[in-house]
Motif scaffolding. Structure first.
Motif, PDB file in Angstrom:
ATOM      1  N   ALA A  63       0.028  -6.102 -17.553  1.00 59.85           N
ATOM      2  CA  ALA A  63      -1.339  -5.569 -17.494  1.00 59.85           C
ATOM      3  C   ALA A  63      -1.346  -4.156 -16.920  1.00 59.85           C
ATOM      4  N   ARG A  64      -0.550  -3.933 -15.892  1.00 56.77           N
ATOM      5  CA  ARG A  64      -0.491  -2.589 -15.317  1.00 56.77           C
ATOM      6  C   ARG A  64       0.129  -1.603 -16.297  1.00 56.77           C
ATOM      7  N   ALA A  65       1.143  -2.048 -17.032  1.00 54.55           N
ATOM      8  CA  ALA A  65       1.757  -1.181 -18.031  1.00 54.55           C
ATOM      9  C   ALA A  65       0.744  -0.786 -19.105  1.00 54.55           C
ATOM     10  N   ALA A  66      -0.089  -1.741 -19.513  1.00 56.58           N
ATOM     11  CA  ALA A  66      -1.109  -1.457 -20.526  1.00 56.58           C
ATOM     12  C   ALA A  66      -2.134  -0.456 -20.005  1.00 56.58           C
ATOM     13  N   MET A  67      -2.522  -0.587 -18.746  1.00 58.71           N
ATOM     14  CA  MET A  67      -3.497   0.342 -18.173  1.00 58.71           C
ATOM     15  C   MET A  67      -2.908   1.739 -18.045  1.00 58.71           C
ATOM     16  N   LEU A  68      -1.660   1.837 -17.622  1.00 52.35           N
ATOM     17  CA  LEU A  68      -1.011   3.147 -17.521  1.00 52.35           C
ATOM     18  C   LEU A  68      -0.906   3.806 -18.887  1.00 52.35           C
ATOM     19  N   ALA A  69      -0.577   3.023 -19.909  1.00 51.06           N
ATOM     20  CA  ALA A  69      -0.484   3.573 -21.263  1.00 51.06           C
ATOM     21  C   ALA A  69      -1.841   4.069 -21.743  1.00 51.06           C
ATOM     22  N   ALA A  70      -2.912   3.348 -21.385  1.00 46.50           N
ATOM     23  CA  ALA A  70      -4.252   3.756 -21.793  1.00 46.50           C
ATOM     24  C   ALA A  70      -4.677   5.067 -21.151  1.00 46.50           C
ATOM     25  N   LEU A  71      -4.119   5.381 -19.992  1.00 47.50           N
ATOM     26  CA  LEU A  71      -4.465   6.617 -19.298  1.00 47.50           C
ATOM     27  C   LEU A  71      -3.644   7.809 -19.779  1.00 47.50           C
ATOM     28  N   MET A  72      -2.744   7.577 -20.716  1.00 42.41           N
ATOM     29  CA  MET A  72      -1.858   8.646 -21.168  1.00 42.41           C
ATOM     30  C   MET A  72      -2.563   9.725 -21.988  1.00 42.41           C
ATOM     31  N   ASP A  73      -3.800   9.463 -22.459  1.00 43.19           N
ATOM     32  CA  ASP A  73      -4.485  10.504 -23.241  1.00 43.19           C
ATOM     33  C   ASP A  73      -5.212  11.506 -22.363  1.00 43.19           C
ATOM     34  N   GLY A  74      -5.059  11.372 -21.046  1.00 44.40           N
ATOM     35  CA  GLY A  74      -5.619  12.366 -20.138  1.00 44.40           C
ATOM     36  C   GLY A  74      -7.015  12.078 -19.650  1.00 44.40           C
ATOM     37  N   ARG A  75      -7.672  11.054 -20.215  1.00 45.97           N
ATOM     38  CA  ARG A  75      -9.014  10.729 -19.765  1.00 45.97           C
ATOM     39  C   ARG A  75      -8.977   9.891 -18.492  1.00 45.97           C
ATOM     40  N   ALA A  76     -10.097   9.891 -17.780  1.00 48.29           N
ATOM     41  CA  ALA A  76     -10.261   9.027 -16.615  1.00 48.29           C
ATOM     42  C   ALA A  76     -11.119   7.840 -17.036  1.00 48.29           C
ATOM     43  N   LEU A  77     -10.699   6.645 -16.675  1.00 51.20           N
ATOM     44  CA  LEU A  77     -11.382   5.423 -17.111  1.00 51.20           C
ATOM     45  C   LEU A  77     -11.777   4.580 -15.912  1.00 51.20           C
ATOM     46  N   ALA A 107       2.885  11.000 -15.882  1.00 49.16           N
ATOM     47  CA  ALA A 107       2.712  10.932 -17.335  1.00 49.16           C
ATOM     48  C   ALA A 107       4.052  11.055 -18.052  1.00 49.16           C
ATOM     49  N   ARG A 108       4.908  11.963 -17.575  1.00 49.61           N
ATOM     50  CA  ARG A 108       6.216  12.118 -18.212  1.00 49.61           C
ATOM     51  C   ARG A 108       7.062  10.866 -18.036  1.00 49.61           C
ATOM     52  N   MET A 109       6.964  10.228 -16.877  1.00 54.01           N
ATOM     53  CA  MET A 109       7.711   9.001 -16.653  1.00 54.01           C
ATOM     54  C   MET A 109       7.247   7.902 -17.599  1.00 54.01           C
ATOM     55  N   ILE A 110       5.919   7.731 -17.716  1.00 52.99           N
ATOM     56  CA  ILE A 110       5.377   6.686 -18.594  1.00 52.99           C
ATOM     57  C   ILE A 110       5.750   6.964 -20.049  1.00 52.99           C
ATOM     58  N   GLU A 111       5.673   8.230 -20.441  1.00 56.18           N
ATOM     59  CA  GLU A 111       6.037   8.589 -21.815  1.00 56.18           C
ATOM     60  C   GLU A 111       7.496   8.252 -22.092  1.00 56.18           C
ATOM     61  N   SER A 112       8.366   8.516 -21.137  1.00 55.78           N
ATOM     62  CA  SER A 112       9.786   8.201 -21.315  1.00 55.78           C
ATOM     63  C   SER A 112      10.005   6.712 -21.451  1.00 55.78           C
ATOM     64  N   VAL A 113       9.315   5.936 -20.623  1.00 52.39           N
ATOM     65  CA  VAL A 113       9.437   4.475 -20.703  1.00 52.39           C
ATOM     66  C   VAL A 113       8.940   3.977 -22.055  1.00 52.39           C
ATOM     67  N   MET A 114       7.824   4.544 -22.522  1.00 52.15           N
ATOM     68  CA  MET A 114       7.266   4.134 -23.818  1.00 52.15           C
ATOM     69  C   MET A 114       8.235   4.460 -24.957  1.00 52.15           C
ATOM     70  N   GLN A 115       8.902   5.607 -24.865  1.00 56.28           N
ATOM     71  CA  GLN A 115       9.862   5.973 -25.902  1.00 56.28           C
ATOM     72  C   GLN A 115      11.040   5.011 -25.903  1.00 56.28           C
TER      73      GLN A 115
END
Length: 232
Positions: A18-32, A80-88
């Motif tokens: 669930a936390r991974a999904a929330m972090l991924a959702a924040l990757m577009d730069g918006r605040a939610l 953001a760079r860390m999350i992007e790397s994990v997603m890749q």
């Protein structure tokens, strides 16, 4: 220096689905807000709040209170760079971004936020002024550069013979309700809004905060700020 325990703590915070999904959702730069992140993660808002507290505790997300809502965003570009790397590495994680802000298209496009411009138009102006070096925005602070002040004075937006600082900040970022990125508030934001109304670039719509961008406005916003998409 990062210790092995600290690395494990951060990894554990990211590693929960669930936390991974929330972090991924924040990757577009918006605040939610927590409710929107709960929808993405398919959990309750209460559970999402607990997860967000955990992510904040390890420095992965930051929260900002505005009005009656608490908005969450990634804490830094490094996160953001860390999350992007994990997603890749994970092969990519595809999520449907949550819909934010008002349902009315006109409000999302251009509206007033108290005495300044908001929506795609307001955010577009802020982006353009940052891109050309007129304004600098960092976190919850913003500043009008000397070049920016000269440009605003040349456009007739700021008076050359007086300081507009007064009792309010000259320039400050205001988190946009629909775009979830900053538009400009403060004396500068108010002056830009007044200028646009006085020049007939925008018209108020009856019974709503939505603004109509006029044909003159499409030209004016493009020439003054380099804004095209938001004013089209």
């Amino acid at each position: 220096m990062a210790t092995s325990n600290r690395i494990a703590e951060v990894a554990a915070a990211v590693g929960e689905p669930a936390r991974a999904a929330m972090l991924a959702a924040l990757m577009d730069g918006r605040a939610l807000i927590a409710t929107e992140l709960a929808e993405v993660a398919a959990i309750t808002p209460q559970t999402a709040s607990g997860h967000l507290s955990r992510l904040a505790a390890v420095g992965l997300v930051a929260a900002e209170k505005q009005g009656r809502h608490r908005y969450h965003r990634l804490a830094s570009p490094e996160v953001a760079r860390m999350i992007e790397s994990v997603m890749q590495i994970a092969g990519g994680l595809v999520l449907s971004p949550p819909r934010t802000g008002p349902k009315e298209a006109a409000l999302r496009h251009a509206r007033t936020c108290y005495d300044h411009l908001a929506g795609r138009l307001g955010v577009g102006i802020a982006d353009a002024l940052q891109a050309n070096g007129a304004v600098e925005i960092a976190g919850d602070a913003a500043a009008l550069t000397e070049a920016g002040r000269a440009r605003m004075q040349a456009l007739g937006i700021l008076a050359a013979d007086r300081d507009m600082h007064g009792r309010r900040p000259l320039c400050r970022p205001c988190l946009d309700w629909s775009e979830r990125r900053p538009h400009l508030a403060g004396a500068l934001g108010a002056a830009i809004c007044t200028h646009a109304l006085d020049r007939g670039w925008v018209r108020r719509r009856a019974g709503t905060r939505a603004l109509e961008i006029t044909p003159a406005g499409r030209i004016g916003f493009r020439q003054a700020f380099g804004v095209t998409e938001a004013a089209g």
